[in-house]
Write a protein that holds these residues in place. Structure first.
Motif, PDB file in Angstrom:
ATOM      1  N   PHE A   1       0.913   7.648   6.234  1.00  0.00           N
ATOM      2  CA  PHE A   1      -0.147   7.755   7.012  1.00  0.00           C
ATOM      3  C   PHE A   1      -1.442   7.603   6.605  1.00  0.00           C
ATOM      4  O   PHE A   1      -2.438   7.116   6.993  1.00  0.00           O
ATOM      5  N   VAL A   2      -1.588   8.472   5.322  1.00  0.00           N
ATOM      6  CA  VAL A   2      -2.921   7.837   4.577  1.00  0.00           C
ATOM      7  C   VAL A   2      -3.345   6.675   4.204  1.00  0.00           C
ATOM      8  O   VAL A   2      -4.211   6.031   4.665  1.00  0.00           O
ATOM      9  N   VAL A   3      -2.217   5.917   3.823  1.00  0.00           N
ATOM     10  CA  VAL A   3      -2.266   4.410   3.514  1.00  0.00           C
ATOM     11  C   VAL A   3      -2.584   3.699   4.801  1.00  0.00           C
ATOM     12  O   VAL A   3      -3.442   2.882   4.747  1.00  0.00           O
ATOM     13  N   HIS A   4      -1.814   4.059   5.934  1.00  0.00           N
ATOM     14  CA  HIS A   4      -2.310   3.391   7.259  1.00  0.00           C
ATOM     15  C   HIS A   4      -3.645   3.593   7.668  1.00  0.00           C
ATOM     16  O   HIS A   4      -4.464   2.435   7.944  1.00  0.00           O
ATOM     17  N   LYS A   5      -4.159   4.713   7.488  1.00  0.00           N
ATOM     18  CA  LYS A   5      -5.719   4.908   7.731  1.00  0.00           C
ATOM     19  C   LYS A   5      -6.729   3.654   6.844  1.00  0.00           C
ATOM     20  O   LYS A   5      -7.568   3.354   7.185  1.00  0.00           O
TER      21      LYS A   5
END
Length: 756
Positions: free
Chosen positions: A199-203
């Protein structure tokens, strides 16, 4: 309406290969475990054991176990209503019921993928990606099993789709809902925790690709909504995994984690649990405060201070409620995460002949992908590069975002799976939906761009050709369902033979041909058969046979032994040369050893059935009478027999019955002798009293008290010539009149007797 109809079409296309002939293929060892694990839930609920209904689960695997438990409960109800029994045509066995329920739920995933991505990447591309998932042989194979990976795939896909939508719409409700599904995914398997990093990488990817100007989505890497989604996910885990509700001692035994901090948490929980009034007052205060703040909260631009204060209050209430009602759950949740981490370093028992590939998990991953996916993935990156460099208008920033983000989640998940010692392909199945997006977005954008440039006639021909290819592939999937092991391989990596040469285990689909041959042999020889198994679980083969031929379960037995003295046949699963060598050593045979029956697929020996040779005993064979004891008397029990005495019976305490029995050995025809050493333990009333009735390979003898004495053991011999009866079966019946001890029993070839 159009999307809804397409979603229904995908559902039908997805369910057909997942449900078709689902009861036919052979169970795998894990399926038998999950059948019983889920049935335990049904039994617990039936007996009102609600607080521990799922406490026995290890993974924890709660959602798939509940799905399979529901299927078994429905099947049981239908069987009772129709009066069906095992072996009837209408009877639904528990394993089939668990499989069907798993297939019905996991079969929804392609429709979810389409509905969740149609607005992001376009209906045509989303439909194509969903078709790839619906037709993917590994997704189909996992959905047809009574296991957890297909359900985990649905929960992971739903979590990612909800998170994408929440970020794009800045929707707190969708973010919190994604937290719920993430909690259920973790409650299925702890592996889902890697989504937090994704989720952090997606942001980060989103902020790089989508310009800030005019962006209506979330820009901050971590928001308050992310924290609340994380907490809600943990709340779902703690509230649904009843294994975490166990007492401290049980938790230490199962979770194997302890420490000063965990003991401090447990101590605090116990203190609050003992001071209920204090806990209740604080609980009511925080709950009322949270309700008041929520009532006054008006959301404008994301979570406000009032909302966050309300969430903090509710979180405190929830945590305190757990401390008060089930104090051990908080400490056990911390233990759970430490336990999940420890699993990555746990080396499992060998899985058959499975060995890690030379290049690690990535090699395993690409060896087992279907050819269609490999080709599309090979096209995906160059297509994406061309689309970006040429600035194709169709490949807008949104499509680029979800192509890159899907690739990121696949790589992150595969990297995480590579850490544990145990590496099995099905562990990557949960990210197959995102893999199909990677395979579809760039190539299909490229294809649709140039399709629009064709003349109408050629355009229709090209689109029709693509549909024909899809239809042919769909038909091939149904053909593969007859040999489920072929769902796991592809011709690009050498097919079944390449899989075997790489040392990867072949998962057979159906033993039906071998079973039919054994049933014919049983009917032809008119006697029970014992079959040794190499290369597969004996329990799996036995269960598969019992499901197909329940009335012959005792007539044809499957065992682990490959000794010619213990088996009529030996069944080899997999066709590996080392298995054949193992059999040669067991038979002490030369290189001319040949199977009696062979099942070949793609010119590869999948099943081999060998007839055990008839060989004479090399010498006297001592029988372990302690294992053979089978007294029918209700009073008599042997727990600590006297030294040197295998079986002892007392006429003053024990009831008459069989005291010794054995299937003996399968040997070549010839003369053999059963020898027993028997000693009287009490004076006899009459020398004519019957002491034992012996039966050996069809020959019988009565032993009287006059033939025995109290001073020492007497050798009792029963010779018998084995002709058509090749089994040295024997039993000893004790009439109950004479107290005696049997100190030894042996089967002796007549040749050795002559020498002695």
């Amino acid at each position: 309406m159009k999307r809804f109809c397409l979603a229904l079409l995908l559902l039908a296309l997805s369910l057909a290969p997942r449900v078709y002939n689902i009861a036919a293929h052979t169970p795998e060892p894990d399926e038998l475990l999950w059948r019983e694990r889920s049935w335990t839930i049904v039994d617990n609920l039936k007996h009102d054991r609600f607080a521990v209904a799922t406490a026995h689960l290890k993974h924890p695997g709660v959602p798939p176990a509940l799905v399979m438990a529901s299927g078994q409960a429905v099947a049981n109800s239908l069987n009772l209503r129709r009066g069906s029994k095992l072996g009837d045509g209408q009877y639904i066995d528990r394993l089939t019921a668990a499989r069907i329920s798993n297939a019905l739920v996991s079969g929804i995933c392609p429709s979810l993928l389409f509905l969740g991505t149609a607005a992001l990447v376009g209906e045509g591309i989303a439909f194509f990606a969903a078709l790839l998932l619906a037709f993917d042989p590994h997704a189909i194979a996992a959905s047809r099993m009574a296991h957890l990976d297909a359900i985990l795939m649905c929960l992971v896909a739903l979590t990612i789709l909800l998170y994408w939508a929440a970020v794009e719409r800045s929707s707190l409700k969708l973010k919190l809902l994604s937290g719920v599904t993430w909690g259920l995914a973790v409650c299925t398997k702890p592996t889902a925790v890697v989504l937090l990093g994704y989720f952090v990488v997606h942001k980060l990817i989103r902020n790089l690709i989508i310009p800030a100007e005019g962006d209506q989505g979330e820009r901050r890497i971590i928001t308050w909504g992310d924290w609340w989604a994380f907490l809600i996910g943990n709340a779902v885990l703690m509230g649904t995994a009843q294994r975490l509700w166990l007492t401290k001692i049980e938790a230490l035994g199962r979770l194997r984690q302890n420490g000063l901090l965990l003991n401090l948490v447990s101590g605090t929980a116990s203190f609050l649990g003992e001071h209920f009034a204090l806990s209740l007052a604080f609980l009511l205060t925080t709950t009322l405060l949270g309700a008041f703040l929520i009532w006054n909260w008006q959301r404008e631009e994301g979570p406000t201070l009032k909302f966050n204060a309300a969430m903090i209050a509710f979180s405190a209430s929830f945590l305190l409620a757990l401390f008060t009602v089930v104090p051990q759950v908080v400490a056990n949740s911390a233990r759970f995460w430490l336990y999940a981490k420890s699993l990555t370093h746990e080396i499992p028992e060998p899985h058959g002949l499975w060995h890690p590939p030379t290049w690690g998990y990535l090699e395993l991953f690409f060896r087992k992908l279907p050819v269609s996916s490999i080709l599309l993935l090979a096209l995906s990156v160059p297509c994406a590069v061309v689309l970006i460099l040429k600035r194709f208008p169709e490949f807008n920033r949104i499509r680029l975002l979800f192509w890159a983000s899907s690739l990121a989640v696949v790589l992150i998940w595969v990297a995480a799976i590579s850490l544990p010692e145990k590496k099995v392909y099905r562990y990557a199945i949960p990210v197959l939906p995102e893999l199909m997006l990677v395979a579809a977005v760039a190539p299909m954008t490229f294809f649709l761009h140039y399709l629009q440039k064709l003349r109408p006639g050629l355009r229709v021909s090209a689109a029709g050709g693509l549909m024909l290819v899809a239809a042919a592939y769909y038909g091939a999937i149904f053909e593969e369902l007859g040999h489920n092991h072929r769902l796991y391989v592809n011709d690009l990596s050498g097919g079944l033979r390449g899989l075997r040469d790489a040392g990867l285990k072949i998962h057979p689909a159906d033993h039906e041909e071998v079973f039919s041959y054994l049933v014919e042999a049983h009917q032809r020889e008119n006697k029970p058969l014992t079959v040794g198994v190499i290369g597969d679980s004996v329990e799996v083969v036995s269960e598969a046979f019992a499901l197909k031929y329940p009335h012959l379960r005792q007539a044809i037995r499957f065992v682990r032994s490959t000794s010619p003295y213990q088996t009529d046949y030996v069944f080899i699963v997999g066709g590996y040369e080392q298995l054949e060598q193992e059999l040669r050593e067991a038979f002490k045979a030369d290189s001319k050893l040949r199977p009696e029956y062979v099942v070949r697929v793609d010119n590869l020996e999948i099943f081999e059935l060998y007839r055990s040779p008839l060989v004479p005993l090399p010498g006297q064979e001592q029988l372990a009478l302690k294992r053979l004891h089978h007294a029918t008397g209700a009073i008599h029990k042997i727990s600590q027999p006297k030294p040197g005495i295998a079986i002892g019976v007392d006429s003053t305490k024990d009831k008459a019955g069989y005291v010794a029995f054995s299937n003996g050995y399968r040997v070549a025809p010839g003369p053999y002798t059963l020898r027993l050493d028997v000693q009287l333990t009490r004076p006899v009333k009459s020398a004519t009293d019957e002491a034992l009735r012996l039966e050996f390979a069809g020959c019988k003898r009565r032993v009287t008290a006059a033939e025995l004495n109290q001073n020492g053991p007497t050798e009792i011999a029963l010779p018998c010539r084995l002709e058509n009866r090749h089994w040295t079966k024997f039993n000893a019946y004790w009439p109950g009149a004479v107290g005696l001890d049997i100190t030894s029993a042996a089967i002796v070839p007549e040749v050795e007797k002559a020498k002695s």
